[in-house]
Design a protein around this motif. Structure first.
Motif, PDB file in Angstrom:
ATOM      1  N   GLY A 275       0.817  -1.212   0.000  1.00 19.56           N
ATOM      2  CA  GLY A 275       0.000   0.000   0.000  1.00 19.56           C
ATOM      3  C   GLY A 275       0.848   1.259   0.000  1.00 19.56           C
ATOM      4  N   ALA A 276       1.978   1.238   0.728  1.00 24.79           N
ATOM      5  CA  ALA A 276       2.875   2.394   0.719  1.00 24.79           C
ATOM      6  C   ALA A 276       3.446   2.627  -0.666  1.00 24.79           C
ATOM      7  CB  ALA A 276       3.995   2.178   1.738  1.00 24.79           C
ATOM      8  N   ALA A 277       3.839   1.534  -1.347  1.00 27.81           N
ATOM      9  CA  ALA A 277       4.355   1.686  -2.708  1.00 27.81           C
ATOM     10  C   ALA A 277       3.305   2.255  -3.644  1.00 27.81           C
ATOM     11  CB  ALA A 277       4.839   0.321  -3.214  1.00 27.81           C
ATOM     12  N   LEU A 278       2.056   1.814  -3.481  1.00 31.28           N
ATOM     13  CA  LEU A 278       0.982   2.357  -4.318  1.00 31.28           C
ATOM     14  C   LEU A 278       0.791   3.850  -4.074  1.00 31.28           C
ATOM     15  CD1 LEU A 278      -1.370   1.994  -6.281  1.00 31.28           C
ATOM     16  CD2 LEU A 278      -2.804   1.323  -4.331  1.00 31.28           C
ATOM     17  N   GLY A 279       0.824   4.280  -2.798  1.00 32.16           N
ATOM     18  CA  GLY A 279       0.654   5.699  -2.497  1.00 32.16           C
ATOM     19  C   GLY A 279       1.778   6.538  -3.062  1.00 32.16           C
ATOM     20  N   VAL A 280       3.021   6.072  -2.920  1.00 28.31           N
ATOM     21  CA  VAL A 280       4.151   6.826  -3.462  1.00 28.31           C
ATOM     22  C   VAL A 280       4.074   6.893  -4.978  1.00 28.31           C
ATOM     23  CG1 VAL A 280       6.657   6.842  -3.675  1.00 28.31           C
ATOM     24  CG2 VAL A 280       5.597   6.303  -1.476  1.00 28.31           C
ATOM     25  N   ALA A 281       3.686   5.771  -5.609  1.00 26.70           N
ATOM     26  CA  ALA A 281       3.566   5.779  -7.072  1.00 26.70           C
ATOM     27  C   ALA A 281       2.492   6.759  -7.534  1.00 26.70           C
ATOM     28  CB  ALA A 281       3.248   4.366  -7.562  1.00 26.70           C
ATOM     29  N   ALA A 282       1.375   6.815  -6.813  1.00 28.12           N
ATOM     30  CA  ALA A 282       0.314   7.753  -7.190  1.00 28.12           C
ATOM     31  C   ALA A 282       0.797   9.195  -7.060  1.00 28.12           C
ATOM     32  CB  ALA A 282      -0.923   7.517  -6.320  1.00 28.12           C
ATOM     33  N   ALA A 283       1.514   9.512  -5.971  1.00 28.90           N
ATOM     34  CA  ALA A 283       2.037  10.870  -5.804  1.00 28.90           C
ATOM     35  C   ALA A 283       3.116  11.177  -6.832  1.00 28.90           C
ATOM     36  CB  ALA A 283       2.575  11.051  -4.384  1.00 28.90           C
ATOM     37  N   TRP A 284       3.915  10.190  -7.207  1.00 31.90           N
ATOM     38  CA  TRP A 284       4.950  10.392  -8.224  1.00 31.90           C
ATOM     39  C   TRP A 284       4.322  10.720  -9.572  1.00 31.90           C
ATOM     40  CZ3 TRP A 284      10.125   8.633  -6.746  1.00 31.90           C
ATOM     41  CH2 TRP A 284      11.097   8.968  -7.683  1.00 31.90           C
ATOM     42  N   GLU A 286       1.022  11.830 -10.063  1.00 33.39           N
ATOM     43  CA  GLU A 286       0.101  12.963 -10.010  1.00 33.39           C
ATOM     44  C   GLU A 286       0.503  13.874  -8.857  1.00 33.39           C
ATOM     45  OE1 GLU A 286      -2.287  15.689 -10.878  1.00 33.39           O
ATOM     46  OE2 GLU A 286      -2.418  13.888 -12.128  1.00 33.39           O
ATOM     47  N   PRO A 287       1.103  15.042  -9.114  1.00 35.56           N
ATOM     48  CA  PRO A 287       1.611  15.904  -8.035  1.00 35.56           C
ATOM     49  C   PRO A 287       0.539  16.403  -7.071  1.00 35.56           C
ATOM     50  CG  PRO A 287       2.522  16.534 -10.167  1.00 35.56           C
ATOM     51  CD  PRO A 287       1.433  15.563 -10.453  1.00 35.56           C
ATOM     52  N   ARG A 288      -0.716  16.436  -7.501  1.00 34.29           N
ATOM     53  CA  ARG A 288      -1.745  16.993  -6.640  1.00 34.29           C
ATOM     54  C   ARG A 288      -2.154  16.063  -5.504  1.00 34.29           C
ATOM     55  NH1 ARG A 288      -6.135  18.659 -11.047  1.00 34.29           N
ATOM     56  NH2 ARG A 288      -5.514  16.589 -11.753  1.00 34.29           N
ATOM     57  N   VAL A 289      -1.788  14.800  -5.581  1.00 31.97           N
ATOM     58  CA  VAL A 289      -2.205  13.842  -4.555  1.00 31.97           C
ATOM     59  C   VAL A 289      -1.026  13.511  -3.639  1.00 31.97           C
ATOM     60  CG1 VAL A 289      -4.082  12.871  -5.914  1.00 31.97           C
ATOM     61  CG2 VAL A 289      -1.785  11.949  -6.182  1.00 31.97           C
ATOM     62  N   TRP A 290      -0.340  14.563  -3.130  1.00 30.42           N
ATOM     63  CA  TRP A 290       0.788  14.321  -2.233  1.00 30.42           C
ATOM     64  C   TRP A 290       0.359  13.652  -0.938  1.00 30.42           C
ATOM     65  CZ3 TRP A 290       0.765  16.448   2.603  1.00 30.42           C
ATOM     66  CH2 TRP A 290      -0.140  17.500   2.825  1.00 30.42           C
ATOM     67  N   GLY A 291      -0.947  13.758  -0.602  1.00 25.65           N
ATOM     68  CA  GLY A 291      -1.431  13.071   0.590  1.00 25.65           C
ATOM     69  C   GLY A 291      -1.286  11.561   0.488  1.00 25.65           C
ATOM     70  N   ALA A 292      -1.302  11.015  -0.757  1.00 22.79           N
ATOM     71  CA  ALA A 292      -1.094   9.574  -0.920  1.00 22.79           C
ATOM     72  C   ALA A 292       0.304   9.181  -0.470  1.00 22.79           C
ATOM     73  CB  ALA A 292      -1.328   9.185  -2.379  1.00 22.79           C
ATOM     74  N   ALA A 293       1.298  10.023  -0.766  1.00 25.43           N
ATOM     75  CA  ALA A 293       2.656   9.741  -0.306  1.00 25.43           C
ATOM     76  C   ALA A 293       2.742   9.839   1.220  1.00 25.43           C
ATOM     77  CB  ALA A 293       3.641  10.701  -0.953  1.00 25.43           C
ATOM     78  N   LEU A 294       2.021  10.763   1.807  1.00 29.77           N
ATOM     79  CA  LEU A 294       2.023  10.875   3.280  1.00 29.77           C
ATOM     80  C   LEU A 294       1.450   9.607   3.913  1.00 29.77           C
ATOM     81  CD1 LEU A 294       1.030  13.983   5.316  1.00 29.77           C
ATOM     82  CD2 LEU A 294       0.123  11.785   5.957  1.00 29.77           C
ATOM     83  N   VAL A 295       0.282   9.164   3.423  1.00 31.13           N
ATOM     84  CA  VAL A 295      -0.321   7.945   3.964  1.00 31.13           C
ATOM     85  C   VAL A 295       0.589   6.751   3.716  1.00 31.13           C
ATOM     86  CG1 VAL A 295      -2.321   6.429   3.814  1.00 31.13           C
ATOM     87  CG2 VAL A 295      -2.632   8.893   3.708  1.00 31.13           C
ATOM     88  N   GLY A 296       1.199   6.709   2.531  1.00 35.97           N
ATOM     89  CA  GLY A 296       2.109   5.616   2.238  1.00 35.97           C
ATOM     90  C   GLY A 296       3.314   5.605   3.157  1.00 35.97           C
ATOM     91  N   GLY A 297       3.855   6.780   3.460  1.00 36.55           N
ATOM     92  CA  GLY A 297       4.992   6.841   4.385  1.00 36.55           C
ATOM     93  C   GLY A 297       4.621   6.338   5.767  1.00 36.55           C
ATOM     94  N   VAL A 298       3.470   6.742   6.287  1.00 43.95           N
ATOM     95  CA  VAL A 298       3.030   6.258   7.600  1.00 43.95           C
ATOM     96  C   VAL A 298       2.818   4.750   7.568  1.00 43.95           C
ATOM     97  CG1 VAL A 298       1.207   6.426   9.329  1.00 43.95           C
ATOM     98  CG2 VAL A 298       2.002   8.487   8.176  1.00 43.95           C
ATOM     99  N   ALA A 299       2.235   4.243   6.469  1.00 41.88           N
ATOM    100  CA  ALA A 299       2.026   2.793   6.351  1.00 41.88           C
ATOM    101  C   ALA A 299       3.355   2.046   6.352  1.00 41.88           C
ATOM    102  CB  ALA A 299       1.238   2.490   5.087  1.00 41.88           C
ATOM    103  N   ALA A 300       4.351   2.593   5.675  1.00 34.88           N
ATOM    104  CA  ALA A 300       5.666   1.938   5.658  1.00 34.88           C
ATOM    105  C   ALA A 300       6.276   1.906   7.060  1.00 34.88           C
ATOM    106  CB  ALA A 300       6.588   2.667   4.682  1.00 34.88           C
ATOM    107  N   VAL A 301       6.122   2.980   7.813  1.00 33.15           N
ATOM    108  CA  VAL A 301       6.637   3.003   9.184  1.00 33.15           C
ATOM    109  C   VAL A 301       5.949   1.951  10.039  1.00 33.15           C
ATOM    110  CG1 VAL A 301       6.818   4.408  11.265  1.00 33.15           C
ATOM    111  CG2 VAL A 301       7.300   5.419   9.044  1.00 33.15           C
ATOM    112  N   VAL A 302       4.631   1.855   9.941  1.00 40.42           N
ATOM    113  CA  VAL A 302       3.893   0.853  10.714  1.00 40.42           C
ATOM    114  C   VAL A 302       4.300  -0.554  10.299  1.00 40.42           C
ATOM    115  CG1 VAL A 302       1.586  -0.038  11.218  1.00 40.42           C
ATOM    116  CG2 VAL A 302       1.966   2.420  11.077  1.00 40.42           C
TER     117      VAL A 302
END
Length: 783
Positions: A275-284, A286-302
């Motif tokens: 899921g973290a990889a999917l969020g980072v890929a979406a933010a990579w 589409e620049p407007r969905v940087w929140g996907a990278a944020l959620v992905g980063g938190v998921a990777a930490v967990v």
């Protein structure tokens, strides 16, 4: 007709304007014909048009009536929606009620014909320009396909698994609707409906195959990934992608937190990392969905920290999450990353740091609050054991890690907010660490004093406003907390309070520091000096009333230093005045001691009033001396104060008269105020406690004479003092009769009189205001 233009030019101008009018008329007539054909095709044949008298088209028949509450397109949409709803209800009733009365061939024929007709009709309607009608019919057709799927299950496969059949039916319907929407792109309903239907097959299939929570999570994540890919072309798929992706991550986080061992946490970690990889890929992408990278980063930490969590204590699990999440802040220094990915990674690190700081702070809070128990019994040696505070060193480590990350981020980003957080979190971690680590009491006090002193030094030296304020607040909180803890033992009280007082005095004398910090240090220094003297008095087993005498040494010392205090003189003197009030409060239990303390306080004020800039303290000194005298007389049982006041009043008035003769500009308050007040005020207090009539009568006559004298020679002090005393005596004499009258009158009379008075004052408010201003001006002109 006269014209400024020549006839030939004017004629050419008129011809050009007539040609333009003809062209405009032809355009309007053609537009009118097209509108008439359009209305006739949509069934609006009730419009009446007729030639006007001038040959131009007449206005519509409805224009003469009242204004309509709904526009034609709005009414059309309402009718079409109602029609589609009625058709849907009829189809449901037919499928659920009338289905069993027909044979298999009849059922299939009816459904096939009705569905085919409903799906084919929009194409014909679109060619005729009836888009709204086509949308309504298409919606009915899509609903019929759902009913077809249900009917097929109810008749042809009643023993099949319902969840599995629903998954397959949803997949087929999604494909059919997508193809139908692609064929008729003008319609707006089929493609979004296909996207919604496409969300169901994989999750329903996972439920049907009993794949468990992780299987459902993977199904949700795969569906979200397909939605994210589809969102590049169909924007309607972005919202389902976000919702299903978030649901998959929640499933993974719940499984990770409930895992009993590191091996059990691996499978949820894989789901979270995907899921973290999917969020980072979406933010990579589409620049407007940087929140996907944020959620992905938190998921990777967990995911990463969740593998170690089952093997760690709760407090150290928080530290593990911080160790994994805080390095994400370093993404701010990686320009190669896209802006959305960098922003999301930094946000994820900040979220993990904030949650870790809150968890660690909740564990540290009992350390700061537990010392309030000392106030239950001072000097009783009841310091709680170290294991009473809970999680040990993990909370302090968590705070220090977060503080270090915030400090690094403040230096990189040049923003003040992380610096403030670094100061607060670092102070909290260092201040609580000695207690959480179970150090001896002496070591705890030594380290906490060092941390408090470091915070105070940072407040003195900090150039930044935010960090300086935070450091000052931390220093104050630490000083208060360690001072309360020191009350557990006598030696600790003197040692800790003495060191803190010396440190505050040094801070007040530090010239380069900000003035408000030095002022606060000066106030604290005076407070600690007062506390030390009280503690010293308590050690000697003196009565509480005698504690006031050593406390008075603080105002005396501050008054003696005077101008040497420099910029902190005023706050130090204010704090010293508070100490003087405390001394008076301590001595209030015994009149003789109170009189002594009042007299000594007057001496201190008189000594300070010697300096020109503190002349006003002379009035305070006089008031304190008089108060001391009367306390002593009251203790001696004196009932006739005039015997002691008149010998003072007569020479005081004589001195005031001589001063007025030498200096006509001298105020009557300075010349006659002290002498008159020395007799009038004590006599007034005695008159209010006297049940006889002689004293009030004599005092009233004297006050009347003083008032008349003030009015005759235009002196403000005799006029106001005499008038106030005369009014007070009158109230004292009339009070019993007023009480009797008030008791005899009905209860409604007093509110009624108050209401009448308010009405009268309100009606003449402006006049009363002018009279008050005039009276104030008259009194102001008196000497």
């Amino acid at each position: 007709m006269n014209s400024p233009l020549p006839p030939a030019e004017e004629l050419a101008l008129i011809d050009r304007e007539l040609a333009q009018l003809d062209a405009r008329r032809l355009y309007l007539l053609a537009r009118r014909d097209w509108l008439l054909r359009l209305l006739q095709q949509s069934g609006a044949a009730a419009v009446r048009w007729g030639p006007a008298a001038s040959g131009s088209p007449a206005a519509p028949a409805w224009s003469a009536g009242p204004a309509k509450e709904a526009s034609a397109p709005g009414a059309q949409n309402v009718l079409l929606t109602l029609g589609a709803v009625l058709l849907a209800v009829a189809a449901l009733a037919f499928t659920l009620v009338s289905w069993g009365s027909m044979g298999i061939a009849g059922r299939s024929a009816v459904l096939a014909v009705v569905t085919a007709a409903a799906l084919a009709a929009p194409a014909v309607l679109l060619r005729r320009g009836l888009r709204s009608t086509a949308e309504s019919v298409a919606a009915v057709g899509l609903l019929l396909t759902v009913l077809d799927a249900y009917a097929l299950y109810a008749v042809g496969m009643p023993d099949a698994d319902g969840t599995g059949y629903a998954a397959g039916a949803a997949a087929v319907l999604a494909a059919v609707w997508a193809g139908y929407g692609s064929a008729l792109r003008t319609l707006r309903i089929p493609l979004p409906a296909a996207v919604v239907a496409a969300q169901l097959p994989l999750p329903l299939a996972a439920v049907a195959w009993q794949a468990g929570p992780l299987g459902v999570g993977w199904a949700l994540l795969v569906t979200a990934a397909l939605d994210a890919a589809l969102a590049l072309r169909v924007r309607a798929a972005a919202l389902p992608a976000a919702l299903l992706g978030s649901a998959a991550l929640l499933v993974g986080a719940a499984q990770s937190w409930s895992a009993g061992s590191a091996a059990q946490a691996l499978a949820p970690a894989a789901l979270l990392l995907a899921g973290a990889a999917l969020g980072v890929a979406a933010a990579w992408r589409e620049p407007r969905v940087w929140g996907a990278a944020l959620v992905g980063g938190v998921a990777a930490v967990v995911a990463v920290a969740g593998v170690a969590r089952p093997e760690l204590a709760p407090g150290w699990a928080v530290v593990a999450h911080l160790l994994v999440g805080l390095p994400l802040l370093a993404a701010v220094r990686v320009p190669a990353l896209p802006e959305a990915v960098r922003r999301g990674a930094v946000g994820a690190g900040a979220v993990v740091g904030a949650l870790g700081a809150l968890a660690s702070g909740a564990a540290v809070a009992p350390v700061l609050v537990a010392r309030l128990r000392v106030l239950e019994e001072v000097w009783a040696a009841t310091t709680p054991a170290a294991d009473a505070y809970g999680p040990g060193a993990s909370a302090a480590v968590g705070l220090l890690l977060t503080a270090g990350a915030a400090r690094w981020l403040s230096r990189v980003s040049a923003r003040p907010e992380p610096g403030v957080l670094a100061v607060v979190l670092g102070w909290a971690g260092l201040f609580a660490a000695p207690v959480l680590l179970g150090f001896p009491v002496a070591a705890v006090f030594a380290l906490q004093l060092a941390v408090t002193g470091a915070a105070g030094f940072l407040a003195l030296r900090s150039p930044g406003r935010g960090a300086g304020i935070a450091a000052a607040a931390c220093a104050l909180a630490g000083a208060v907390n360690v001072s309360l803890g020191a009350l557990d033992g006598r030696a600790a009280t003197f040692a800790v309070w003495g060191l803190l007082g010396a440190g505050c005095a040094a801070g007040a004398a530090y010239g380069p520091a900000v003035r408000w910090v030095r002022s606060g240090a000066a106030v604290c220094a005076v407070g600690y000096a007062t506390g030390l003297l009280e503690a010293a008095a308590a050690v000697t087993d003196l009565a509480v009333v005698w504690w006031a005498l050593p406390v008075l040494a603080v105002p005396a010392l501050v008054a003696a230093l005077g101008p040497r205090l420099g910029a902190v003189r005023l706050p130090a003197e204010i704090a010293a005045a508070v100490s003087g009030v405390l001394a008076l409060a301590l001595s209030a239990g015994r009149p003789g001691t109170l009189a002594l303390v009042l007299a000594l306080s007057g001496v201190v004020c008189a000594g300070a009033a010697v300096r020109p800039e503190r002349r006003v303290l002379g009035w305070a000194a006089g008031a304190l001396f008089v108060a001391a005298t009367w306390v002593r007389l009251a203790e001696a049982g004196v009932t006739a104060p005039e015997a002691y006041t008149l010998p003072v009043t007569v020479p005081a008035l004589a001195v005031g008269f001589l001063r007025r003769r030498r200096d006509a500009r001298a105020s009557s308050w300075a010349a006659y105020g002290p002498g008159l007040a020395a007799t009038l005020l004590p006599s007034l207090l005695a008159a209010w406690a006297d049940a006889d009539w002689v004293r009030p009568l004599v005092l009233g006559v004297a006050a009347l004479a003083v008032t008349l004298a003030g009015a005759r020679w235009r002196l403000q002090a005799p006029l106001l003092l005499g008038g106030a005393v005369l009014a007070a005596v009158a109230v004292h004499e009339l009070a019993p009769y007023v009480v009797q009258v008030a008791g005899a009158l009905p209860r409604w009379v007093l509110p009624a009189l108050a209401g009448v008075l308010l009405l009268a004052v309100g009606a003449t408010y402006e006049k009363r205001l002018r009279d008050a201003r005039r009276l104030r001006a008259v009194i102001g002109r008196l000497r």
